[in-house]
Design an enzyme around this catalytic site. Structure first.
Site, PDB file in Angstrom:
ATOM      1  CG  HIS A  64     -14.549-109.935  73.595  1.00 41.59           C
ATOM      2  ND1 HIS A  64     -13.317-109.411  73.921  1.00 41.59           N
ATOM      3  CD2 HIS A  64     -15.191-110.116  74.763  1.00 41.59           C
ATOM      4  CE1 HIS A  64     -13.232-109.294  75.234  1.00 41.59           C
ATOM      5  NE2 HIS A  64     -14.355-109.715  75.764  1.00 41.59           N
ATOM      6  CG  ASP A 108     -11.039-108.079  71.815  1.00 38.89           C
ATOM      7  OD1 ASP A 108     -12.123-107.653  71.356  1.00 38.89           O
ATOM      8  OD2 ASP A 108     -10.950-108.725  72.880  1.00 38.89           O
ATOM      9  CB  SER A 201     -14.545-108.014  78.413  1.00 39.07           C
ATOM     10  OG  SER A 201     -14.043-109.284  78.596  1.00 39.07           O
TER      11      SER A 201
END
Ligand SMILES: *[C@@H]1O[C@H](CO)[C@@H](O)[C@H](O)[C@H]1NC(C)=O
Length: 251
Positions: A64, A108, A201
């Site tokens: 992402h 992911d 992230s």
């Protein structure tokens, strides 16, 4: 939409004002020499993520964190300064896992092939990836680092770290409808009022010197546990993808 996870290591003691931060800590400069800071140009605008060097010419991060252009900075402690230890490059190619699903956050994981290989120094070196079948069990204590926010209105330019405990899968499957124990790890003790970490992230969770997880998503409020991509389950894809590009000569 996947949540952009931020480093929010905080602990509210009784009577503390909301947002007062006393948990987590600044990392000793360059004690995580695999840490990469990513500046990403995407449709939503500029964003940042963490990542980590796994070979001289490859950074691993979350899918992402994808963008059309990504600048990669290794060897940084304060990312707003021009430190002599820093090495900067762009991605040559961003390879998302073909099964990445932005609706469920499954798979992911993304490899960034760098435009040039990084030079190994005391501030820049790859982290080990999982080998064999050994798995990370609930109760394991691991370290996560990132340049994300420390709290709602508290920014930092310096790398911070926090120690987190791996949880049983049921803690995350109860909470996140799409949690998949085969490919994800549940991290962060919900009983501790401290906790609520969320590293930028794409950053790594390192256990005993091996990168085992990638910060993927969590609760919007930052309440633990959070969901990390389980690197071990993607090693065949990681190996296959990196093999397609020749290892450059060691510099
Ligand atoms: C990936 O490659 C490493 C290094 O060559 C090797 O030790 C490891 O067993 C491989 N893992 C898988 C799952 O292929």
């Amino acid at each position: 939409m996947p949540l952009l996870l931020l480093l929010m290591a905080f602990l509210l003691p009784p009577g503390a004002g909301a947002g007062e931060i006393i948990g987590g800590q600044e990392a000793r400069p360059h004690s995580h020499p695999y840490m990469a800071f990513l500046q990403i140009q995407s449709q939503e605008g500029l964003k940042t993520c963490g990542g980590f060097l796994v070979r001289n010419d490859f950074v691993l991060t979350a899918a992402h964190c994808w963008g059309s252009t990504i600048t990669v900075i290794l060897g940084a402690h304060n990312i707003r300064r021009q430190e002599r230890t820093q090495q900067r490059t762009k991605m040559r190619r961003a390879i998302r896992h073909p099964g990445y699903n932005p609706q469920t956050n499954r798979n992911d994981i993304m490899l960034l092939k760098l435009a040039r290989p990084m030079r190994r120094t005391s501030a820049v070196r790859p982290v080990a990836l999982p080998r064999g079948r050994a798995r990370v069990r609930p109760g394991a204590r691991c370290t996560v680092a990132g340049w994300g926010l420390l709290g709602l209105n508290k920014r930092t330019n310096r790398l911070h770290q926090v120690q987190l405990t791996v949880q049983s899968d049921s803690r995350c499957s109860n909470r996140f409808g799409f949690y998949d124990s085969q490919t994800q790890i549940c991290v962060g003790d919900p009983r501790k009022r401290k906790s609520a970490f969320l590293g930028d992230s794409g950053g790594p969770m390192v256990c005993n010197g091996v990168a085992q997880g990638i910060v993927s998503y969590g609760d919007r409020s930052g309440t633990p546990p959070a969901v990390f991509t389980k690197i071990r389950s993607f090693m065949p894809w990681v190996n296959r993808t990196m093999r397609r590009f020749k290892q450059p000569c060691e510099t």
